[in-house]
Design a protein around this motif. Structure first.
Motif, short mmCIF file in Angstrom:
data_model
loop_
_atom_site.label_atom_id
_atom_site.label_comp_id
_atom_site.label_asym_id
_atom_site.label_seq_id
_atom_site.Cartn_x
_atom_site.Cartn_y
_atom_site.Cartn_z
N TYR A 292 0.83 -1.21 0.00
CA TYR A 292 0.00 0.00 0.00
C TYR A 292 0.86 1.26 0.00
O TYR A 292 0.55 2.25 -0.67
CB TYR A 292 -0.95 0.00 1.21
N GLU A 293 1.98 1.21 0.74
CA GLU A 293 2.88 2.36 0.77
C GLU A 293 3.55 2.55 -0.59
O GLU A 293 3.68 3.68 -1.08
CB GLU A 293 3.94 2.18 1.87
N ALA A 294 3.96 1.44 -1.20
CA ALA A 294 4.61 1.52 -2.52
C ALA A 294 3.63 2.09 -3.57
O ALA A 294 4.00 2.93 -4.39
CB ALA A 294 5.10 0.14 -2.95
N GLU A 295 2.38 1.64 -3.50
CA GLU A 295 1.38 2.14 -4.46
C GLU A 295 1.12 3.63 -4.25
O GLU A 295 1.01 4.39 -5.22
CB GLU A 295 0.07 1.34 -4.33
N ALA A 296 1.03 4.04 -2.98
CA ALA A 296 0.77 5.46 -2.71
C ALA A 296 1.97 6.33 -3.15
O ALA A 296 1.79 7.46 -3.61
CB ALA A 296 0.46 5.67 -1.23
#
Ligand SMILES: [Zn+2]
Length: 292
Positions: free
Chosen positions: A116-120
Motif C-alpha cells: 500500500y505504501e509503494a502504491e501510494a
C-alpha cells in the motif's frame, strides 16, 4: 521503473485523476486538491519525525497531516499526494482504515516493502509529475542535475523524487543513483539504458565504483549535509561493467538532512547496435579461418 513494475498502475491512475481534474499546467498543488475535497490539511510539528504523514477518517470526513521535519516543500507535497493516493486508489481506504473511522500512518519515500505504501508513492509521483505535463518540460529542461533542478523547481517536488521521475520519463541513456557511504541505496536506469546490451543493472547494496566522485564525496558527511555538489566525468564501465569504456558525465549532490547523495549519470553516448554489428562483420570478414 520498467513496465514490469507491479505498482505502475498507481502512477497511471494518478495521471488520469490529474486529467479528470482539468489541471493543465505544473505545478500540481496536492494541498489545493485535498482542500477542494473538503479535507482538513494540517502540518505536523517539526519535532515529530515518526512518519511522513497520516490519513484520518471520520465517517465521510477526511483529514491529512503531513510531516515537516525535513523542512523540504517538495517532500511535504509528496507526503500530501501520498495520502491522496490512499484516498483515490481503489481498495486503499477500506484496507487501511476498516470501519467508519480510524487513522493510517504513512512512511512515504520509495523504500517501503509494504504494497500500500509503494502504491501510494507511485501515485504521488504520477500526481505531482504526470507524464503528459512533465515530459514536454523535461525536453526543454536540458540534462544532468541542472535539468532535474529546473523540473524540481517547476513541480515543487524534491530533487530525489524528481530525479526518479526524470529517469522514468526520459528517452536518453541515463541513470540516477542514491547512495550512502560506500554503497548504492537504489538506482533507476532509463528505459534506453536498460536496453543497452552487455551491461549490468546497478543493485541495492552494491559498492560504488572505487574511482567515482560519488564515493569520494560520501567520505565527508558535511558535504552531504550542506547540499554541496560536484560535476565530473566518469566511465560507463566503472558503473555498469560491460566491454565498452565510454566517457559519461557524473553530477553529484548531497541531499541535506536526508543524509544520502544523489548522482546523475548522463551524456552516455552508446554506439548504435548497427554500427557495432558492421564492425563485428568487418572483423569476421578479415579473420582467416584456420583448418587443422
Ligand atoms: Zn501511506
Amino acid at each position: 521503473m520498467s513496465t514490469s513494475d507491479p505498482y505502475i498502475f498507481a502512477t497511471s491512475h494518478a495521471e488520469s485523476i490529474v486529467k479528470g481534474l482539468k489541471i493543465s499546467a505544473l505545478p500540481v498543488n496536492p494541498r489545493r486538491v485535498a482542500e477542494e475535497l473538503d479535507f482538513v490539511v494540517q502540518a505536523k510539528p517539526v519535532e515529530d519525525r515518526g512518519c511522513s504523514g497520516m490519513l484520518v477518517r471520520y465517517g465521510n470526513n477526511f483529514a491529512i497531516a503531513y510531516a515537516t521535519h525535513l523542512q523540504n516543500e517538495g517532500f511535504e507535497n509528496f507526503s500530501i499526494a501520498h495520502e491522496l493516493g490512499h484516498y483515490y486508489i481503489p481498495g486503499h481506504p477500506e484496507a487501511l482504515i476498516p470501519g467508519e473511522q480510524g487513522t493510517h500512518v504513512s512512511r512515504a519515500g520509495f523504500n517501503s516493502g509494504d504494497r500500500y505504501e509503494a502504491e501510494a508513492d507511485r501515485f504521488a509521483a504520477g500526481f505531482l509529475m504526470p507524464r503528459h505535463l512533465f515530459f514536454p518540460e523535461l525536453e526543454k529542461a536540458g540534462k544532468g542535475l541542472e535539468a532535474i533542478e529546473v523540473l524540481s523547481f517547476l513541480c515543487k517536488t524534491s530533487l530525489h523524487a524528481t530525479a526518479i521521475r526524470f529517469a522514468q520519463c526520459t528517452r536518453d541513456h541515463m541513470a540516477i543513483v542514491i547512495s550512502e557511504g560506500g554503497t548504492v541505496d537504489h538506482c533507476f536506469m532509463s528505459e534506453a539504458l536498460k536496453q543497452v546490451r552487455g551491461i549490468d543493472w546497478l543493485r541495492k547494496g552494491q559498492g560504488l565504483p572505487a574511482c567515482s566522485s560519488t564515493l569520494a564525496f560520501n567520505r565527508d558527511p558535511d558535504r552531504i549535509a550542506h547540499a554541496e555538489r560536484v560535476q565530473d566525468f566518469s566511465n560507463l564501465q566503472d558503473w555498469f561493467g560491460g566491454r565498452r569504456t565510454i566517457e559519461i558525465r557524473e553530477d553529484v549532490v548531497g541531499l541535506g538532512s536526508y543524509g544520502k547523495t544523489l548522482t546523475v549519470l548522463y551524456d552516455i553516448d552508446v554506439p548504435e547496435e548497427e554500427d557495432e554489428d558492421d564492425e563485428s562483420r568487418l572483423i569476421d570478414s578479415w579473420t582467416p579461418s584456420f583448418r587443422s
